[in-house]
Design a protein around this motif. Structure first.
Motif, PDB file in Angstrom:
ATOM      1  N   GLY A   1     -37.886   2.664 -76.502  1.00 27.15           N
ATOM      2  CA  GLY A   1     -38.336   3.729 -77.386  1.00 27.15           C
ATOM      3  C   GLY A   1     -37.262   4.083 -78.396  1.00 27.15           C
ATOM      4  N   GLY A   2     -37.527   5.144 -79.141  1.00 28.19           N
ATOM      5  CA  GLY A   2     -36.635   5.514 -80.234  1.00 28.19           C
ATOM      6  C   GLY A   2     -35.558   6.504 -79.839  1.00 28.19           C
ATOM      7  N   GLY A   3     -35.894   7.454 -78.954  1.00 25.67           N
ATOM      8  CA  GLY A   3     -34.936   8.493 -78.615  1.00 25.67           C
ATOM      9  C   GLY A   3     -34.347   9.096 -79.886  1.00 25.67           C
ATOM     10  N   SER A   4     -33.051   9.402 -79.843  1.00 27.62           N
ATOM     11  CA  SER A   4     -32.434  10.072 -81.001  1.00 27.62           C
ATOM     12  C   SER A   4     -32.090   9.090 -82.123  1.00 27.62           C
ATOM     13  CB  SER A   4     -31.190  10.834 -80.561  1.00 27.62           C
ATOM     14  OG  SER A   4     -30.263   9.959 -79.957  1.00 27.62           O
ATOM     15  N   PHE A   5     -32.340   7.791 -81.915  1.00 24.06           N
ATOM     16  CA  PHE A   5     -32.159   6.819 -83.009  1.00 24.06           C
ATOM     17  C   PHE A   5     -33.423   6.727 -83.864  1.00 24.06           C
ATOM     18  CE2 PHE A   5     -28.184   4.412 -82.096  1.00 24.06           C
ATOM     19  CZ  PHE A   5     -27.829   5.053 -80.915  1.00 24.06           C
ATOM     20  N   GLY A   6     -34.556   7.213 -83.312  1.00 23.43           N
ATOM     21  CA  GLY A   6     -35.814   7.072 -84.037  1.00 23.43           C
ATOM     22  C   GLY A   6     -36.440   8.390 -84.440  1.00 23.43           C
ATOM     23  N   HIS A   7     -36.571   9.288 -83.455  1.00 21.56           N
ATOM     24  CA  HIS A   7     -37.419  10.460 -83.674  1.00 21.56           C
ATOM     25  C   HIS A   7     -36.828  11.492 -84.629  1.00 21.56           C
ATOM     26  CE1 HIS A   7     -40.598   9.370 -80.847  1.00 21.56           C
ATOM     27  NE2 HIS A   7     -39.625   8.744 -80.197  1.00 21.56           N
ATOM     28  N   ILE A   8     -35.507  11.661 -84.609  1.00 16.19           N
ATOM     29  CA  ILE A   8     -34.913  12.742 -85.424  1.00 16.19           C
ATOM     30  C   ILE A   8     -35.137  12.474 -86.916  1.00 16.19           C
ATOM     31  CG2 ILE A   8     -32.735  13.867 -86.081  1.00 16.19           C
ATOM     32  CD1 ILE A   8     -31.860  13.596 -83.116  1.00 16.19           C
ATOM     33  N   LYS A   9     -34.755  11.290 -87.372  1.00 20.61           N
ATOM     34  CA  LYS A   9     -34.909  10.982 -88.808  1.00 20.61           C
ATOM     35  C   LYS A   9     -36.370  10.744 -89.176  1.00 20.61           C
ATOM     36  CE  LYS A   9     -30.694  11.382 -90.167  1.00 20.61           C
ATOM     37  NZ  LYS A   9     -30.311  12.477 -91.082  1.00 20.61           N
ATOM     38  N   ALA A  10     -37.144  10.175 -88.253  1.00 27.30           N
ATOM     39  CA  ALA A  10     -38.566   9.947 -88.560  1.00 27.30           C
ATOM     40  C   ALA A  10     -39.251  11.286 -88.837  1.00 27.30           C
ATOM     41  CB  ALA A  10     -39.248   9.226 -87.406  1.00 27.30           C
ATOM     42  N   SER A  11     -38.840  12.307 -88.095  1.00 28.46           N
ATOM     43  CA  SER A  11     -39.431  13.622 -88.294  1.00 28.46           C
ATOM     44  C   SER A  11     -38.885  14.253 -89.588  1.00 28.46           C
ATOM     45  CB  SER A  11     -39.108  14.451 -87.046  1.00 28.46           C
ATOM     46  OG  SER A  11     -39.166  15.787 -87.316  1.00 28.46           O
ATOM     47  N   GLU A  12     -37.580  14.092 -89.796  1.00 28.24           N
ATOM     48  CA  GLU A  12     -36.964  14.656 -91.020  1.00 28.24           C
ATOM     49  C   GLU A  12     -37.607  14.085 -92.288  1.00 28.24           C
ATOM     50  OE1 GLU A  12     -32.655  14.823 -90.233  1.00 28.24           O
ATOM     51  OE2 GLU A  12     -32.450  14.393 -92.384  1.00 28.24           O
ATOM     52  N   PHE A  13     -37.872  12.787 -92.267  1.00 30.24           N
ATOM     53  CA  PHE A  13     -38.445  12.131 -93.461  1.00 30.24           C
ATOM     54  C   PHE A  13     -39.977  12.077 -93.431  1.00 30.24           C
ATOM     55  CE2 PHE A  13     -34.102  10.504 -93.745  1.00 30.24           C
ATOM     56  CZ  PHE A  13     -33.861  10.555 -95.111  1.00 30.24           C
ATOM     57  N   HIS A  14     -40.569  12.751 -92.466  1.00 25.68           N
ATOM     58  CA  HIS A  14     -42.040  12.792 -92.333  1.00 25.68           C
ATOM     59  C   HIS A  14     -42.648  11.390 -92.271  1.00 25.68           C
ATOM     60  CE1 HIS A  14     -41.643  17.013 -92.930  1.00 25.68           C
ATOM     61  NE2 HIS A  14     -41.003  16.804 -94.055  1.00 25.68           N
ATOM     62  N   LEU A  15     -42.105  10.582 -91.368  1.00 30.29           N
ATOM     63  CA  LEU A  15     -42.644   9.226 -91.212  1.00 30.29           C
ATOM     64  C   LEU A  15     -43.613   9.169 -90.037  1.00 30.29           C
ATOM     65  CD1 LEU A  15     -39.362   7.134 -91.560  1.00 30.29           C
ATOM     66  CD2 LEU A  15     -40.963   7.760 -93.334  1.00 30.29           C
ATOM     67  N   SER A  16     -44.000  10.350 -89.540  1.00 34.79           N
ATOM     68  CA  SER A  16     -44.732  10.373 -88.270  1.00 34.79           C
ATOM     69  C   SER A  16     -46.201   9.996 -88.383  1.00 34.79           C
ATOM     70  CB  SER A  16     -44.647  11.770 -87.677  1.00 34.79           C
ATOM     71  OG  SER A  16     -45.180  12.676 -88.595  1.00 34.79           O
TER      72      SER A  16
END
Ligand code: ATP
Ligand code: IP8
Length: 264
Positions: A65-80
């Protein structure tokens, strides 16, 4: 494999293809990273997990999974979630970070003599359909294929493919003997055990039981995961959710002593 068959005194040799047993494992982002701290990899925990996995005799396909390598920036940049017009830099950053996490896991695997090979969905023709033939060839060559949650562009739109989506696609195609999800909790509880210390562990989940499940991260959290685990179980494969901080628990899967949740 060539097998000898005796029919009324005559010996025939027939070729049969026997698939080696295979297990499908998800390394949850919550157990290999600290999900709240950007790019914080938990190397020792990952090593403990890999140390147990390498003792398994069957072939293994890994997903992380992504953990803090995926979810933090994905949410910041609205890639969800579903594709939306998003920042190009965000796509690039999240992919770079996911590749880094993948390479760090491969590094741990190599140090445990378990040669892994990373496969990024952003390069698949269809990000939700892993290249099954290629995975098969890697396994035949004695490698451990590993794919992961990633960014993608499809029909001009960007989005995030979750490691959980890939688990479902792989389970449907390969029909593994066992599917396990390693997370940072002991299993599925009646409520989130992190916010409810009195939450009760469910040893078994069948059918449409209702739970209080968070949908906190960009790919749906435990709520989406349980839906996917149920879909995999419907294909006939037993699914286990267990705590990756205690990877030795994998040896009790299928016994009364198992600590975790079984999804049938
Ligand atoms: P990632 O999606 O980054 O790969 P993961 O696969 O490890 O992570 P999460 O999506 O983080 O899994 O889900 C695990 C979290 O779900 C736990 O840390 C726990 O706090 C939370 N959770 C919410 N509700 C429940 C519940 N009813 N039972 C168990 N865990 C729950
Ligand atoms: O953690 C999401 O994968 P998951 C990956 O398996 C990214 O849901 C890039 C957020």
């Amino acid at each position: 494999m060539r097998k000898r068959v005796l029919v009324e005194g005559l010996i025939f040799y027939i070729h049969v293809t026997i698939r080696p047993l295979m297990q499908l494992v998800k390394l949850g982002g919550s157990v290999i990273t600290v999900k709240s701290r950007y790019r914080y990899f938990l190397q020792q925990t990952t090593r403990k997990i890999v140390h147990e996995l390498k003792k398994i005799d069957d072939e293994i396909i890994l997903v992380h999974g992504g953990g803090s390598f995926g979810h933090i920036k994905a949410s910041e940049f609205h890639l969800s979630g579903s594709p939306a017009s998003s920042s190009r830099s965000g796509i690039s950053i999240v992919h770079r970070d996911m590749m880094e996490l993948d390479q760090r896991i491969i590094g741990v695997m190599l140090s445990e003599s378990m040669p892994g090979i990373g496969m990024a969905p952003s390069s698949f023709p269809d990000p939700f359909t892993p290249p099954f033939d290629l995975i098969e060839s890697y396994m035949k060559a004695g490698l451990f294929p590993m794919t992961f949650g990633d960014v993608y562009i499809r029909n001009g739109n960007s989005g995030i493919v979750s490691g959980d989506d890939l688990m479902l696609a792989l389970a449907i195609h390969f029909k593994p003997t066992r599917v396990m999800f390693l997370s940072d909790v002991d299993g599925i509880f009646d409520r989130n055990p992190k916010t409810h210390p009195d939450a009760e562990l469910r040893k078994e989940v069948k059918g449409n039981e209702a739970f209080e499940l968070n949908r906190e991260d960009v790919t749906g959290g435990m709520g989406k995961k349980l839906g996917i685990m149920k879909k995999i179980a419907e294909t006939g494969t037993t699914v286990y959710l267990l705590n990756g901080r205690h990877p030795e628990r994998i040896w009790n899967m299928g016994t009364r002593d198992f600590i975790g949740t079984v999804i049938r």
